[in-house]
Design an enzyme around this catalytic site. Structure first.
Site, mmCIF file in Angstrom:
data_model
loop_
_atom_site.group_PDB
_atom_site.id
_atom_site.type_symbol
_atom_site.label_atom_id
_atom_site.label_comp_id
_atom_site.label_asym_id
_atom_site.label_seq_id
_atom_site.Cartn_x
_atom_site.Cartn_y
_atom_site.Cartn_z
ATOM 1 N N HIS A 16 0.779 -1.068 -0.001
ATOM 2 C CA HIS A 16 0.013 -0.146 -0.149
ATOM 3 C C HIS A 16 1.018 1.292 -0.045
ATOM 4 O O HIS A 16 0.535 2.174 -0.912
ATOM 5 C CB HIS A 16 -0.945 -0.115 1.454
ATOM 6 C CG HIS A 16 -1.965 -1.176 1.162
ATOM 7 N ND1 HIS A 16 -3.335 -0.798 1.038
ATOM 8 C CD2 HIS A 16 -2.071 -2.681 1.452
ATOM 9 C CE1 HIS A 16 -4.075 -1.916 1.144
ATOM 10 N NE2 HIS A 16 -3.047 -2.584 1.240
ATOM 11 N N ASP A 115 -5.622 5.979 1.134
ATOM 12 C CA ASP A 115 -5.822 4.558 0.540
ATOM 13 C C ASP A 115 -7.321 3.843 0.844
ATOM 14 O O ASP A 115 -8.308 4.636 1.558
ATOM 15 C CB ASP A 115 -4.988 3.796 1.909
ATOM 16 C CG ASP A 115 -4.679 2.233 1.508
ATOM 17 O OD1 ASP A 115 -3.960 1.650 0.864
ATOM 18 O OD2 ASP A 115 -5.829 1.451 1.961
ATOM 19 N N SER A 276 5.411 -10.104 1.161
ATOM 20 C CA SER A 276 5.814 -9.757 2.313
ATOM 21 C C SER A 276 5.085 -10.155 3.714
ATOM 22 O O SER A 276 5.631 -10.397 4.708
ATOM 23 C CB SER A 276 5.553 -8.061 2.758
ATOM 24 O OG SER A 276 4.239 -7.649 2.498
ATOM 25 N N TRP A 338 16.601 -19.173 -0.354
ATOM 26 C CA TRP A 338 16.869 -18.015 -0.001
ATOM 27 C C TRP A 338 15.994 -17.591 1.342
ATOM 28 O O TRP A 338 14.801 -17.629 1.326
ATOM 29 C CB TRP A 338 16.830 -16.888 -0.976
ATOM 30 C CG TRP A 338 17.480 -15.535 -0.528
ATOM 31 C CD1 TRP A 338 17.129 -14.392 0.040
ATOM 32 C CD2 TRP A 338 18.832 -15.240 -0.415
ATOM 33 N NE1 TRP A 338 17.958 -13.439 0.485
ATOM 34 C CE2 TRP A 338 19.126 -13.951 0.286
ATOM 35 C CE3 TRP A 338 20.114 -16.079 -0.463
ATOM 36 C CZ2 TRP A 338 20.467 -13.392 0.531
ATOM 37 C CZ3 TRP A 338 21.327 -15.601 -0.200
ATOM 38 C CH2 TRP A 338 21.522 -14.321 0.299
ATOM 39 N N ALA A 342 14.372 -10.939 -0.540
ATOM 40 C CA ALA A 342 14.832 -10.953 -1.648
ATOM 41 C C ALA A 342 14.600 -9.927 -2.487
ATOM 42 O O ALA A 342 13.307 -9.430 -2.513
ATOM 43 C CB ALA A 342 14.753 -12.182 -2.268
ATOM 44 N N HIS A 359 2.129 -15.690 -4.530
ATOM 45 C CA HIS A 359 0.847 -15.527 -3.898
ATOM 46 C C HIS A 359 -0.164 -14.931 -4.573
ATOM 47 O O HIS A 359 -1.278 -14.975 -4.294
ATOM 48 C CB HIS A 359 1.168 -14.937 -2.399
ATOM 49 C CG HIS A 359 1.656 -13.326 -2.664
ATOM 50 N ND1 HIS A 359 2.662 -13.147 -3.430
ATOM 51 C CD2 HIS A 359 1.293 -12.366 -1.834
ATOM 52 C CE1 HIS A 359 2.971 -11.804 -3.434
ATOM 53 N NE2 HIS A 359 2.056 -11.207 -2.366
ATOM 54 N N ASN A 363 1.009 -6.219 -6.605
ATOM 55 C CA ASN A 363 2.346 -5.552 -7.014
ATOM 56 C C ASN A 363 3.304 -6.583 -7.526
ATOM 57 O O ASN A 363 3.798 -6.517 -8.578
ATOM 58 C CB ASN A 363 2.787 -5.134 -5.698
ATOM 59 C CG ASN A 363 2.293 -3.853 -5.257
ATOM 60 O OD1 ASN A 363 2.225 -2.968 -6.060
ATOM 61 N ND2 ASN A 363 1.704 -3.865 -3.964
ATOM 62 N N SER A 364 3.072 -7.933 -7.174
ATOM 63 C CA SER A 364 3.778 -9.125 -7.713
ATOM 64 C C SER A 364 3.343 -9.174 -8.971
ATOM 65 O O SER A 364 4.064 -9.598 -10.087
ATOM 66 C CB SER A 364 3.770 -10.164 -6.694
ATOM 67 O OG SER A 364 4.480 -10.044 -5.682
ATOM 68 N N GLU A 367 4.458 -6.663 -11.502
ATOM 69 C CA GLU A 367 5.919 -6.835 -11.803
ATOM 70 C C GLU A 367 6.256 -7.947 -12.624
ATOM 71 O O GLU A 367 6.944 -7.834 -13.758
ATOM 72 C CB GLU A 367 6.575 -7.058 -10.404
ATOM 73 C CG GLU A 367 6.743 -5.808 -9.491
ATOM 74 C CD GLU A 367 7.126 -5.947 -8.290
ATOM 75 O OE1 GLU A 367 7.730 -7.171 -7.992
ATOM 76 O OE2 GLU A 367 6.957 -5.000 -7.404
#
Length: 419
Positions: A16, A115, A276, A338, A342, A359, A363-364, A367
């Protein structure tokens, strides 16, 4: 006279805070008029999260841009039953502090951007006669569901998982109830009440800013604009500004994960990374390890452990506890585990990465789309089940993974003593 300022009010979560700040930076660096940014900061709930936020603020303060951070006073944490319930209630308690902070600014306020968990503060913007915009950090498909939820509440008298057929979200294929976000699965839970509330109040904003691209979700954005998601209510104006991705400056020394990837053949490695907030227990990690070993393929697995006592976020993984005996030795020639954070964007940018088990946080997702990496979504919490469905059935950029969501860990404390 001081240049007008745009006031941002994010919440502290990585998914966020950072996208909203990045969007604000674009506004003041690429806009046609001189503007500054003022960021109001609600104190994070734990020291660990506060440290992450502070580190990010220090980087932004060193950027040389006209950004000011105003820390709001702490309030007594409310009683709550989940994170979404907690955030919504906490924001509501901060209304007097937000009003005072905005009233005391030396610069005229050009706009107030909040938000999507902060719609209770639309009342503050109205009192101050300041245009208010919602910054929506998820997909337009999720926004369509939010906007549709107040009318769905009236149309579907039972729990969604008990209804016959699929859920109608205009612009999307028929949505199976099993693909709805976690917070709406129980109509008796405060989460659901808050989501209906936020969805209703979105229409009161002067606009909704969405971290998506018009080309990515055309039919959904058209459905919102046509009013099909908000029957009987004025359709909100939506501004798709994405993808909003923050890229860090290149450093002389690449991360160890990146250096390892540069030794692997093109498109030979699958990345497993769960955001995260994603983590696994030892039994789950063992099953993933067995699957990776049997697959014979190269992998980079960012593995996190359960939160430490008193903390909210996943801990660095104790590989001896989480992995089967001998796994690292048997797979050392083709895999890397890892155990801490990362650099996901830098990893996705490497030619060796040919797939992404994710997941499915938004945002993932953007990207991965930016770098052209196909996905296998493994949703864990929040809106990720809806993202997984749309990635496969709507966008066609992912392969489906069968997930029993009743067995998937979705860690959410009911009080901070249960962290």
């Amino acid at each position: 006279m001081a240049a007008p300022t745009v006031v941002l009010l994010p919440v502290w979560g990585a998914g966020h805070l950072m996208p909203m700040l990045e969007a604000g930076k674009r506004l003041i660096t690429r806009g046609s008029r001189a503007l500054s940014l003022t960021v109001l900061l609600i104190p994070p709930p734990t020291e660990e999260v506060a440290a992450d936020v502070d580190a990010h603020i220090r980087r932004e303060e060193a950027s040389g841009l006209d950004i000011r951070f105003v820390r709001l006073p702490a309030v007594e944490p409310p009683d709550f039953r989940s994170i979404e319930d907690f955030v919504s209630r906490l924001v509501q308690l901060h209304a007097p502090h937000v009003r005072a902070a905005m009233s005391s600014l030396a610069s005229p306020v050009a706009a107030f951007v909040i938000d999507f968990f902060c719609t209770t503060l639309l009342d503050v913007s109205r009192e101050l006669a300041v245009p208010a915009y919602v910054y929506f950090t998820a997909s337009a498909g999720m926004l369509a569901l939010f906007l549709r939820l107040p009318s769905l509440h009236e149309e579907v008298p039972v729990q969604f998982e008990e209804m016959e057929g699929a859920v109608d979200v205009p612009g999307l294929p028929p949505v199976p109830p099993s693909s709805l976000p976690n917070p709406v699965m129980d109509k008796n839970h405060p989460n659901y009440t808050w989501f209906v509330y936020h969805g209703r109040r979105f229409a009161e904003a002067d606009g909704i800013i969405v971290n998506t691209a018009a080309e990515l979700e055309q039919s959904v954005l058209a459905a919102i604009a046509d009013g099909r998601c908000t029957p009987g209510v004025r359709a909100p104006t939506v501004y798709p500004i994405g993808p909003v991705i923050s890229f860090s400056p290149r450093t002389e020394q690449s991360h160890e994960c990146v250096r390892w990837l540069d030794t692997q053949p093109p498109a030979s490695v699958v990345l497993l990374c769960f955001g995260s907030g994603g983590f696994f227990t030892a039994p789950q990690a063992h099953e993933i390890a067995h699957g990776l070993e049997r697959s014979g393929h190269g992998f980079l697995w960012v593995l996190r452990g359960p939160p430490a006592p008193g903390e909210l976020l996943p801990s660095d993984a104790n590989l001896a506890e989480l992995l089967p005996d001998g796994f690292l030795e048997r797979t050392k020639d083709r895999g890397l585990v890892w155990p801490t954070k990362a650099p996901q964007k830098e990893i996705l940018a490497r030619a060796a990465v040919g797939g992404f088990v994710t997941h499915g946080g938004w945002n993932s997702v953007i990207e991965s789309l930016w770098f052209g990496v196909p996905m296998a979504p493994w949703p864990l919490y929040a809106e990720q089940h809806l993202n997984a469905f749309t990635l496969v059935a709507y966008k066609g950029v992912a392969v489906a993974m069968k997930v029993d969501r009743k067995r998937t860990i979705s860690w959410r404390p009911r009080s901070w003593s249960e962290r």
